[in-house]
Design a protein around this motif. Structure first.
Motif, PDB file in Angstrom:
ATOM      1  N   ASP A  42      47.796  37.313  39.770  1.00 26.94           N
ATOM      2  CA  ASP A  42      48.311  38.602  39.304  1.00 26.94           C
ATOM      3  C   ASP A  42      48.237  39.579  40.480  1.00 26.94           C
ATOM      4  OD1 ASP A  42      48.868  41.054  38.157  1.00 26.94           O
ATOM      5  OD2 ASP A  42      47.618  40.733  36.385  1.00 26.94           O
ATOM      6  N   VAL A  43      49.294  39.615  41.274  1.00 26.57           N
ATOM      7  CA  VAL A  43      49.281  40.385  42.510  1.00 26.57           C
ATOM      8  C   VAL A  43      49.144  41.878  42.240  1.00 26.57           C
ATOM      9  CG1 VAL A  43      50.651  41.031  44.531  1.00 26.57           C
ATOM     10  CG2 VAL A  43      50.539  38.634  43.814  1.00 26.57           C
ATOM     11  N   GLU A  44      49.808  42.377  41.199  1.00 25.24           N
ATOM     12  CA  GLU A  44      49.727  43.815  40.921  1.00 25.24           C
ATOM     13  C   GLU A  44      48.310  44.229  40.551  1.00 25.24           C
ATOM     14  OE1 GLU A  44      52.039  46.066  41.504  1.00 25.24           O
ATOM     15  OE2 GLU A  44      53.354  44.466  42.225  1.00 25.24           O
ATOM     16  N   ARG A  45      47.596  43.395  39.806  1.00 20.19           N
ATOM     17  CA  ARG A  45      46.208  43.704  39.472  1.00 20.19           C
ATOM     18  C   ARG A  45      45.356  43.713  40.731  1.00 20.19           C
ATOM     19  NH1 ARG A  45      42.115  40.454  39.001  1.00 20.19           N
ATOM     20  NH2 ARG A  45      43.429  38.609  38.805  1.00 20.19           N
ATOM     21  N   LEU A  46      45.600  42.758  41.612  1.00 20.17           N
ATOM     22  CA  LEU A  46      44.831  42.701  42.857  1.00 20.17           C
ATOM     23  C   LEU A  46      45.135  43.895  43.750  1.00 20.17           C
ATOM     24  CD1 LEU A  46      45.175  38.882  43.617  1.00 20.17           C
ATOM     25  CD2 LEU A  46      43.151  40.088  42.759  1.00 20.17           C
ATOM     26  N   LEU A  47      46.383  44.328  43.785  1.00 17.89           N
ATOM     27  CA  LEU A  47      46.723  45.509  44.579  1.00 17.89           C
ATOM     28  C   LEU A  47      46.038  46.754  44.030  1.00 17.89           C
ATOM     29  CD1 LEU A  47      50.538  44.951  45.236  1.00 17.89           C
ATOM     30  CD2 LEU A  47      48.736  45.000  46.963  1.00 17.89           C
ATOM     31  N   MET A  53      40.054  42.156  48.339  1.00 23.27           N
ATOM     32  CA  MET A  53      40.290  42.028  46.903  1.00 23.27           C
ATOM     33  C   MET A  53      38.999  42.251  46.122  1.00 23.27           C
ATOM     34  SD  MET A  53      42.866  38.705  46.897  1.00 23.27           S
ATOM     35  CE  MET A  53      41.887  37.779  48.102  1.00 23.27           C
ATOM     36  N   ASP A  54      39.134  42.767  44.925  1.00 24.95           N
ATOM     37  CA  ASP A  54      37.987  43.010  44.050  1.00 24.95           C
ATOM     38  C   ASP A  54      37.635  41.717  43.320  1.00 24.95           C
ATOM     39  OD1 ASP A  54      36.084  43.862  42.289  1.00 24.95           O
ATOM     40  OD2 ASP A  54      37.338  45.373  41.298  1.00 24.95           O
ATOM     41  N   ARG A  55      36.514  41.108  43.706  1.00 29.29           N
ATOM     42  CA  ARG A  55      36.083  39.850  43.071  1.00 29.29           C
ATOM     43  C   ARG A  55      35.488  40.070  41.686  1.00 29.29           C
ATOM     44  NH1 ARG A  55      37.928  39.152  48.310  1.00 29.29           N
ATOM     45  NH2 ARG A  55      37.790  36.975  48.929  1.00 29.29           N
ATOM     46  N   GLY A  56      35.284  41.336  41.291  1.00 26.47           N
ATOM     47  CA  GLY A  56      34.673  41.598  39.996  1.00 26.47           C
ATOM     48  C   GLY A  56      35.639  41.576  38.836  1.00 26.47           C
ATOM     49  N   THR A  57      36.920  41.414  39.114  1.00 25.20           N
ATOM     50  CA  THR A  57      37.919  41.448  38.035  1.00 25.20           C
ATOM     51  C   THR A  57      38.838  40.238  38.115  1.00 25.20           C
ATOM     52  OG1 THR A  57      39.399  42.816  39.401  1.00 25.20           O
ATOM     53  CG2 THR A  57      37.877  43.968  37.917  1.00 25.20           C
ATOM     54  N   LEU A  58      38.257  39.052  38.197  1.00 25.72           N
ATOM     55  CA  LEU A  58      39.062  37.845  38.285  1.00 25.72           C
ATOM     56  C   LEU A  58      39.789  37.584  36.971  1.00 25.72           C
ATOM     57  CD1 LEU A  58      36.718  35.378  40.220  1.00 25.72           C
ATOM     58  CD2 LEU A  58      38.368  37.028  41.110  1.00 25.72           C
ATOM     59  N   GLY A  59      41.015  37.060  37.093  1.00 30.14           N
ATOM     60  CA  GLY A  59      41.791  36.720  35.917  1.00 30.14           C
ATOM     61  C   GLY A  59      41.559  35.287  35.482  1.00 30.14           C
ATOM     62  N   ALA A  60      42.159  34.940  34.353  1.00 26.60           N
ATOM     63  CA  ALA A  60      42.039  33.574  33.846  1.00 26.60           C
ATOM     64  C   ALA A  60      42.658  32.600  34.838  1.00 26.60           C
ATOM     65  CB  ALA A  60      42.740  33.453  32.495  1.00 26.60           C
ATOM     66  N   GLY A  61      41.911  31.575  35.199  1.00 27.68           N
ATOM     67  CA  GLY A  61      42.409  30.569  36.126  1.00 27.68           C
ATOM     68  C   GLY A  61      42.170  30.884  37.582  1.00 27.68           C
TER      69      GLY A  61
END
Length: 389
Positions: free
Chosen positions: A224-229, A238-246
Protein backbone atom coordinates in the motif's frame (compact mmCIF):
# COMPACT_ATOMS: atom_id res chain seq x y z
CA UNK A 1 37.96 21.71 -7.52
CA UNK A 2 38.43 20.22 -4.06
CA UNK A 3 37.67 22.14 -0.86
CA UNK A 4 38.32 21.36 2.79
CA UNK A 5 36.13 22.77 5.55
CA UNK A 6 38.35 24.26 8.25
CA UNK A 7 35.72 23.74 10.95
CA UNK A 8 34.77 20.08 10.40
CA UNK A 9 37.42 18.67 8.08
CA UNK A 10 34.74 17.79 5.52
CA UNK A 11 35.87 17.75 1.90
CA UNK A 12 33.81 18.95 -1.03
CA UNK A 13 34.30 18.51 -4.76
CA UNK A 14 33.07 20.32 -7.86
CA UNK A 15 33.62 18.77 -11.28
CA UNK A 16 32.59 20.50 -14.49
CA UNK A 17 32.59 17.89 -17.24
CA UNK A 18 32.16 20.50 -19.97
CA UNK A 19 30.69 23.91 -20.67
CA UNK A 20 28.00 24.50 -23.30
CA UNK A 21 26.99 28.09 -23.98
CA UNK A 22 29.53 28.87 -21.28
CA UNK A 23 27.54 27.13 -18.54
CA UNK A 24 27.00 23.77 -16.85
CA UNK A 25 24.27 22.14 -14.79
CA UNK A 26 24.14 19.46 -12.11
CA UNK A 27 23.14 18.77 -8.52
CA UNK A 28 25.03 18.87 -5.25
CA UNK A 29 25.01 15.75 -3.07
CA UNK A 30 26.18 15.13 0.48
CA UNK A 31 27.07 11.74 1.86
CA UNK A 32 29.86 10.13 3.86
CA UNK A 33 32.73 8.89 1.67
CA UNK A 34 31.73 10.92 -1.38
CA UNK A 35 34.82 11.07 -3.62
CA UNK A 36 35.98 13.23 -6.49
CA UNK A 37 35.85 10.15 -8.74
CA UNK A 38 32.17 9.70 -7.91
CA UNK A 39 31.48 13.37 -8.59
CA UNK A 40 33.30 13.12 -11.94
CA UNK A 41 31.19 10.08 -12.93
CA UNK A 42 28.06 12.04 -12.09
CA UNK A 43 29.21 15.10 -14.05
CA UNK A 44 29.81 13.01 -17.17
CA UNK A 45 26.33 11.55 -16.86
CA UNK A 46 24.90 15.07 -16.58
CA UNK A 47 26.41 16.03 -19.93
CA UNK A 48 24.68 13.06 -21.53
CA UNK A 49 21.42 13.81 -19.70
CA UNK A 50 21.36 17.45 -20.79
CA UNK A 51 21.88 16.67 -24.48
CA UNK A 52 19.66 13.60 -24.68
CA UNK A 53 16.42 15.57 -24.27
CA UNK A 54 17.31 18.35 -26.73
CA UNK A 55 14.49 19.39 -29.04
CA UNK A 56 15.14 22.23 -31.51
CA UNK A 57 11.61 23.58 -30.97
CA UNK A 58 12.17 24.08 -27.23
CA UNK A 59 13.35 27.38 -25.77
CA UNK A 60 15.73 25.42 -23.57
CA UNK A 61 18.98 24.21 -25.16
CA UNK A 62 21.43 21.99 -23.27
CA UNK A 63 24.12 23.14 -20.91
CA UNK A 64 27.17 21.08 -20.09
CA UNK A 65 27.29 18.65 -17.21
CA UNK A 66 28.62 19.38 -13.72
CA UNK A 67 28.25 17.95 -10.25
CA UNK A 68 29.14 18.75 -6.67
CA UNK A 69 29.66 16.41 -3.74
CA UNK A 70 30.48 16.84 -0.06
CA UNK A 71 31.95 14.05 2.05
CA UNK A 72 29.84 14.62 5.17
CA UNK A 73 26.86 13.03 6.92
CA UNK A 74 23.69 14.93 5.91
CA UNK A 75 22.05 13.90 9.19
CA UNK A 76 24.73 15.74 11.20
CA UNK A 77 23.35 18.97 12.75
CA UNK A 78 26.27 20.84 11.17
CA UNK A 79 25.33 19.75 7.63
CA UNK A 80 23.47 22.95 6.60
CA UNK A 81 26.42 25.08 7.72
CA UNK A 82 28.89 22.84 5.87
CA UNK A 83 26.71 23.10 2.77
CA UNK A 84 26.67 26.89 2.98
CA UNK A 85 30.43 27.14 3.51
CA UNK A 86 31.07 24.95 0.47
CA UNK A 87 28.79 27.06 -1.71
CA UNK A 88 30.40 30.24 -0.40
CA UNK A 89 33.83 28.85 -1.30
CA UNK A 90 32.81 28.02 -4.89
CA UNK A 91 30.73 31.18 -5.34
CA UNK A 92 32.78 32.40 -8.34
CA UNK A 93 31.76 29.23 -10.19
CA UNK A 94 28.12 29.70 -9.15
CA UNK A 95 28.12 33.26 -10.45
CA UNK A 96 29.42 32.34 -13.89
CA UNK A 97 29.24 28.62 -14.75
CA UNK A 98 27.46 26.19 -12.41
CA UNK A 99 23.67 25.96 -11.91
CA UNK A 100 22.94 23.59 -9.03
CA UNK A 101 19.99 21.82 -7.39
CA UNK A 102 19.34 19.20 -4.75
CA UNK A 103 20.73 15.69 -5.01
CA UNK A 104 21.28 12.72 -2.71
CA UNK A 105 21.51 13.94 0.89
CA UNK A 106 20.63 17.59 0.20
CA UNK A 107 17.30 19.39 0.17
CA UNK A 108 16.33 22.17 -2.19
CA UNK A 109 15.17 24.33 0.71
CA UNK A 110 18.64 24.14 2.30
CA UNK A 111 20.32 25.00 -1.00
CA UNK A 112 17.97 27.93 -1.56
CA UNK A 113 18.62 29.22 1.97
CA UNK A 114 22.38 28.94 1.48
CA UNK A 115 22.21 30.88 -1.79
CA UNK A 116 20.26 33.62 -0.06
CA UNK A 117 22.83 33.76 2.72
CA UNK A 118 25.78 34.05 0.32
CA UNK A 119 24.03 36.79 -1.62
CA UNK A 120 23.02 35.07 -4.86
CA UNK A 121 19.52 35.37 -6.23
CA UNK A 122 18.96 31.75 -7.24
CA UNK A 123 20.68 28.38 -7.38
CA UNK A 124 20.41 28.69 -11.19
CA UNK A 125 22.04 32.14 -11.15
CA UNK A 126 24.47 31.17 -13.92
CA UNK A 127 21.60 30.21 -16.25
CA UNK A 128 19.54 33.38 -15.81
CA UNK A 129 21.23 35.38 -18.61
CA UNK A 130 19.99 32.77 -21.10
CA UNK A 131 16.25 33.17 -20.30
CA UNK A 132 14.78 34.89 -23.35
CA UNK A 133 11.89 36.62 -21.57
CA UNK A 134 14.07 37.65 -18.65
CA UNK A 135 15.25 36.33 -15.32
CA UNK A 136 12.27 37.73 -13.43
CA UNK A 137 9.78 35.85 -15.62
CA UNK A 138 11.73 32.60 -15.41
CA UNK A 139 12.16 32.75 -11.65
CA UNK A 140 8.48 33.58 -11.22
CA UNK A 141 7.56 30.41 -13.12
CA UNK A 142 9.96 28.37 -10.95
CA UNK A 143 8.60 29.89 -7.74
CA UNK A 144 5.00 29.17 -8.71
CA UNK A 145 5.89 25.62 -9.80
CA UNK A 146 7.49 24.86 -6.45
CA UNK A 147 4.33 26.02 -4.69
CA UNK A 148 2.21 23.42 -6.52
CA UNK A 149 1.15 20.38 -4.48
CA UNK A 150 0.19 17.04 -6.04
CA UNK A 151 -1.70 14.66 -3.76
CA UNK A 152 0.18 15.75 -0.66
CA UNK A 153 3.63 16.02 -2.30
CA UNK A 154 5.26 19.11 -3.76
CA UNK A 155 5.58 19.15 -7.54
CA UNK A 156 9.35 19.53 -7.15
CA UNK A 157 9.43 16.29 -5.11
CA UNK A 158 7.19 14.52 -7.61
CA UNK A 159 8.51 15.12 -11.11
CA UNK A 160 11.66 13.02 -10.76
CA UNK A 161 9.82 9.89 -9.65
CA UNK A 162 7.03 10.48 -12.15
CA UNK A 163 9.68 10.51 -14.86
CA UNK A 164 11.32 7.32 -13.58
CA UNK A 165 7.92 5.59 -13.56
CA UNK A 166 7.32 6.79 -17.13
CA UNK A 167 10.72 5.34 -18.05
CA UNK A 168 9.58 1.96 -16.76
CA UNK A 169 6.31 2.21 -18.68
CA UNK A 170 8.10 3.28 -21.86
CA UNK A 171 10.53 0.35 -21.65
CA UNK A 172 7.67 -2.09 -21.12
CA UNK A 173 5.85 -0.60 -24.11
CA UNK A 174 8.99 -1.03 -26.25
CA UNK A 175 8.88 -4.73 -25.35
CA UNK A 176 5.10 -5.05 -25.81
CA UNK A 177 4.47 -5.83 -22.15
CA UNK A 178 1.42 -4.73 -20.18
CA UNK A 179 2.08 -2.92 -16.89
CA UNK A 180 -0.87 -4.74 -15.33
CA UNK A 181 1.08 -8.00 -15.52
CA UNK A 182 4.31 -6.68 -13.96
CA UNK A 183 5.82 -6.46 -10.49
CA UNK A 184 8.44 -4.00 -9.27
CA UNK A 185 10.95 -3.51 -6.47
CA UNK A 186 12.02 0.03 -5.59
CA UNK A 187 15.30 0.69 -3.78
CA UNK A 188 14.96 3.96 -1.90
CA UNK A 189 11.91 5.78 -0.55
CA UNK A 190 12.97 9.42 -0.61
CA UNK A 191 11.54 11.94 -3.04
CA UNK A 192 12.65 9.91 -6.07
CA UNK A 193 11.79 6.42 -4.81
CA UNK A 194 8.54 7.43 -3.15
CA UNK A 195 7.13 9.18 -6.22
CA UNK A 196 8.34 6.37 -8.47
CA UNK A 197 6.51 3.79 -6.34
CA UNK A 198 3.36 5.94 -6.35
CA UNK A 199 3.20 6.27 -10.13
CA UNK A 200 4.17 2.68 -10.84
CA UNK A 201 1.27 1.60 -8.64
CA UNK A 202 -1.12 4.01 -10.32
CA UNK A 203 -0.08 2.59 -13.70
CA UNK A 204 -1.10 -0.90 -12.57
CA UNK A 205 2.30 -2.33 -11.65
CA UNK A 206 2.41 -4.18 -8.33
CA UNK A 207 5.18 -2.74 -6.14
CA UNK A 208 6.03 -5.83 -4.12
CA UNK A 209 9.05 -4.54 -2.19
CA UNK A 210 10.56 -1.22 -1.14
CA UNK A 211 13.97 -0.82 0.48
CA UNK A 212 15.05 2.02 2.73
CA UNK A 213 18.12 2.41 4.94
CA UNK A 214 16.60 0.20 7.66
CA UNK A 215 15.64 -2.79 5.54
CA UNK A 216 13.09 -4.09 3.07
CA UNK A 217 9.30 -4.13 3.30
CA UNK A 218 7.76 -6.74 1.02
CA UNK A 219 4.31 -8.02 0.09
CA UNK A 220 3.78 -10.31 -2.94
CA UNK A 221 0.22 -8.98 -3.30
CA UNK A 222 1.53 -5.42 -3.56
CA UNK A 223 2.36 -2.81 -0.95
CA UNK A 224 0.00 0.00 0.00
CA UNK A 225 2.25 2.76 -1.31
CA UNK A 226 -0.06 5.63 -0.36
CA UNK A 227 -0.18 4.46 3.26
CA UNK A 228 3.60 4.20 3.31
CA UNK A 229 3.97 7.68 1.83
CA UNK A 230 1.65 9.08 4.48
CA UNK A 231 3.85 7.65 7.23
CA UNK A 232 7.23 8.29 5.60
CA UNK A 233 9.80 10.27 7.56
CA UNK A 234 11.52 13.33 6.13
CA UNK A 235 14.61 11.18 5.55
CA UNK A 236 12.69 8.58 3.53
CA UNK A 237 12.19 5.91 6.20
CA UNK A 238 8.99 3.84 6.19
CA UNK A 239 6.95 3.53 9.37
CA UNK A 240 7.34 -0.08 10.56
CA UNK A 241 4.63 0.45 13.18
CA UNK A 242 1.76 0.37 10.70
CA UNK A 243 2.34 -2.74 8.61
CA UNK A 244 -0.52 -3.94 6.46
CA UNK A 245 -1.87 -7.44 5.97
CA UNK A 246 0.72 -9.56 4.18
CA UNK A 247 3.57 -7.08 4.72
CA UNK A 248 6.83 -8.69 5.82
CA UNK A 249 10.17 -7.26 6.89
CA UNK A 250 13.36 -8.48 5.23
CA UNK A 251 17.01 -7.70 6.03
CA UNK A 252 18.64 -4.83 4.13
CA UNK A 253 20.88 -7.15 2.14
CA UNK A 254 17.91 -8.88 0.51
CA UNK A 255 16.77 -5.86 -1.52
CA UNK A 256 18.30 -7.26 -4.72
CA UNK A 257 17.12 -10.84 -4.36
CA UNK A 258 13.36 -10.21 -4.34
CA UNK A 259 12.14 -11.67 -7.63
CA UNK A 260 10.33 -9.11 -9.78
CA UNK A 261 9.96 -7.95 -13.35
CA UNK A 262 11.41 -4.48 -12.73
CA UNK A 263 14.01 -3.23 -10.28
CA UNK A 264 14.24 0.54 -9.83
CA UNK A 265 17.41 1.77 -8.14
CA UNK A 266 16.46 5.10 -6.53
CA UNK A 267 18.98 5.55 -3.73
CA UNK A 268 22.79 5.56 -3.62
CA UNK A 269 25.31 5.41 -6.44
CA UNK A 270 27.27 2.19 -7.06
CA UNK A 271 24.47 0.07 -5.59
CA UNK A 272 24.84 -2.84 -8.04
CA UNK A 273 28.44 -3.99 -8.34
CA UNK A 274 30.74 -6.97 -8.76
CA UNK A 275 29.89 -8.29 -5.32
CA UNK A 276 26.12 -8.43 -5.66
CA UNK A 277 24.93 -8.37 -9.28
CA UNK A 278 24.38 -12.13 -9.22
CA UNK A 279 21.59 -11.53 -6.69
CA UNK A 280 19.50 -9.52 -9.18
CA UNK A 281 16.24 -11.34 -9.88
CA UNK A 282 14.63 -8.84 -12.24
CA UNK A 283 14.34 -8.66 -16.01
CA UNK A 284 14.67 -4.89 -16.18
CA UNK A 285 16.84 -2.59 -14.07
CA UNK A 286 15.97 1.10 -14.32
CA UNK A 287 18.48 3.57 -12.88
CA UNK A 288 16.46 6.26 -11.14
CA UNK A 289 19.59 6.93 -9.07
CA UNK A 290 22.72 8.30 -10.69
CA UNK A 291 25.51 5.83 -11.51
CA UNK A 292 23.83 3.06 -9.54
CA UNK A 293 25.04 0.11 -11.67
CA UNK A 294 28.78 -0.28 -12.15
CA UNK A 295 30.07 -1.15 -15.66
CA UNK A 296 31.26 -4.70 -14.94
CA UNK A 297 28.00 -5.49 -13.17
CA UNK A 298 26.01 -4.07 -16.08
CA UNK A 299 27.98 -6.20 -18.55
CA UNK A 300 27.29 -9.31 -16.48
CA UNK A 301 23.60 -8.47 -16.28
CA UNK A 302 23.43 -7.90 -20.03
CA UNK A 303 25.03 -11.31 -20.58
CA UNK A 304 22.13 -12.78 -18.56
CA UNK A 305 19.60 -10.92 -20.69
CA UNK A 306 18.79 -8.29 -18.06
CA UNK A 307 18.02 -4.91 -19.64
CA UNK A 308 19.59 -1.97 -17.81
CA UNK A 309 18.15 1.47 -18.59
CA UNK A 310 20.94 3.98 -17.83
CA UNK A 311 20.53 6.85 -15.41
CA UNK A 312 20.82 9.65 -17.95
CA UNK A 313 17.91 8.14 -19.89
CA UNK A 314 15.74 7.18 -16.90
CA UNK A 315 16.03 10.05 -14.45
CA UNK A 316 16.31 13.24 -16.49
CA UNK A 317 12.80 14.46 -15.59
CA UNK A 318 13.64 16.59 -12.55
CA UNK A 319 16.55 18.32 -14.27
CA UNK A 320 14.61 18.90 -17.47
CA UNK A 321 11.51 20.12 -15.60
CA UNK A 322 13.58 22.86 -13.99
CA UNK A 323 14.81 24.06 -17.37
CA UNK A 324 11.52 23.67 -19.24
CA UNK A 325 9.86 25.75 -16.53
CA UNK A 326 12.59 28.40 -16.23
CA UNK A 327 12.82 28.90 -19.98
CA UNK A 328 9.05 28.88 -20.54
CA UNK A 329 8.57 25.65 -22.48
CA UNK A 330 5.91 24.77 -19.89
CA UNK A 331 4.04 26.71 -17.25
CA UNK A 332 4.17 26.00 -13.53
CA UNK A 333 1.10 23.72 -13.56
CA UNK A 334 1.43 20.00 -12.77
CA UNK A 335 -0.53 18.85 -15.82
CA UNK A 336 1.89 20.63 -18.17
CA UNK A 337 4.88 19.16 -16.33
CA UNK A 338 3.51 15.62 -16.44
CA UNK A 339 2.55 15.84 -20.11
CA UNK A 340 5.97 17.14 -21.15
CA UNK A 341 7.80 14.55 -19.05
CA UNK A 342 5.69 11.66 -20.34
CA UNK A 343 6.20 12.62 -23.98
CA UNK A 344 9.94 13.23 -23.57
CA UNK A 345 10.49 9.97 -21.71
CA UNK A 346 8.62 7.89 -24.28
CA UNK A 347 10.30 9.68 -27.19
CA UNK A 348 13.79 9.22 -25.77
CA UNK A 349 13.16 5.59 -24.81
CA UNK A 350 11.82 4.86 -28.29
CA UNK A 351 14.91 6.39 -29.90
CA UNK A 352 17.20 4.34 -27.67
CA UNK A 353 15.53 1.01 -28.29
CA UNK A 354 15.22 1.65 -32.02
CA UNK A 355 19.00 1.98 -31.95
CA UNK A 356 19.38 -1.12 -29.76
CA UNK A 357 17.33 -3.18 -32.19
CA UNK A 358 19.23 -1.84 -35.19
CA UNK A 359 22.75 -2.25 -33.81
CA UNK A 360 22.60 -4.82 -31.01
CA UNK A 361 24.36 -2.53 -28.53
CA UNK A 362 23.23 -1.97 -24.94
CA UNK A 363 20.78 0.81 -24.05
CA UNK A 364 23.63 2.75 -22.42
CA UNK A 365 25.77 2.69 -25.56
CA UNK A 366 22.77 3.57 -27.71
CA UNK A 367 21.71 6.42 -25.42
CA UNK A 368 25.22 7.87 -25.26
CA UNK A 369 25.48 7.89 -29.05
CA UNK A 370 22.09 9.58 -29.42
CA UNK A 371 23.14 12.14 -26.83
CA UNK A 372 26.32 12.90 -28.77
CA UNK A 373 24.33 13.32 -31.98
CA UNK A 374 21.91 15.71 -30.30
CA UNK A 375 24.78 17.64 -28.79
CA UNK A 376 26.25 18.15 -32.24
CA UNK A 377 22.83 19.27 -33.50
CA UNK A 378 22.44 21.72 -30.61
CA UNK A 379 25.89 23.18 -31.24
CA UNK A 380 25.10 23.57 -34.93
CA UNK A 381 21.86 25.40 -34.17
CA UNK A 382 23.63 27.66 -31.68
CA UNK A 383 26.27 28.55 -34.27
CA UNK A 384 23.61 29.32 -36.85
CA UNK A 385 21.76 31.54 -34.38
CA UNK A 386 24.98 33.35 -33.45
CA UNK A 387 25.76 34.04 -37.10
CA UNK A 388 22.25 35.34 -37.72
CA UNK A 389 21.24 32.67 -40.20
Amino acid sequence: MTWTDEQTGATGHLVIDRLLRGAASGGLRMRPDCTVEEVADLARAMTLKESLVYRPEDHYAPFGGAKGGIDFDPADPQAPAVLERFLRAVRPMLETYWSVGEDLGTRQSDIDRAFENIGLRSCVHAALPFVADGADAGLDRISRAFSVEVDGLGLGDTVGGYGAAQSVLAVLAQHHESPFEQTAVVQGFGSMGGATARYLTRAGIRVIAIADREGVLANPAGLDVERLLAGRSTSGIMDRGTLGAGDTLLPSEEWLSVESDVLVTAAASYAVHDGNHEQVRSRYVVEAANVSVLPDAEAALAARGVIVVPDFAANFAANSWWWWTLFGDIGPEADQAFAKIEKAMHDVTGEIFDNVRATGVTPRVAGAEISRQKLALALSHQQEAASGR
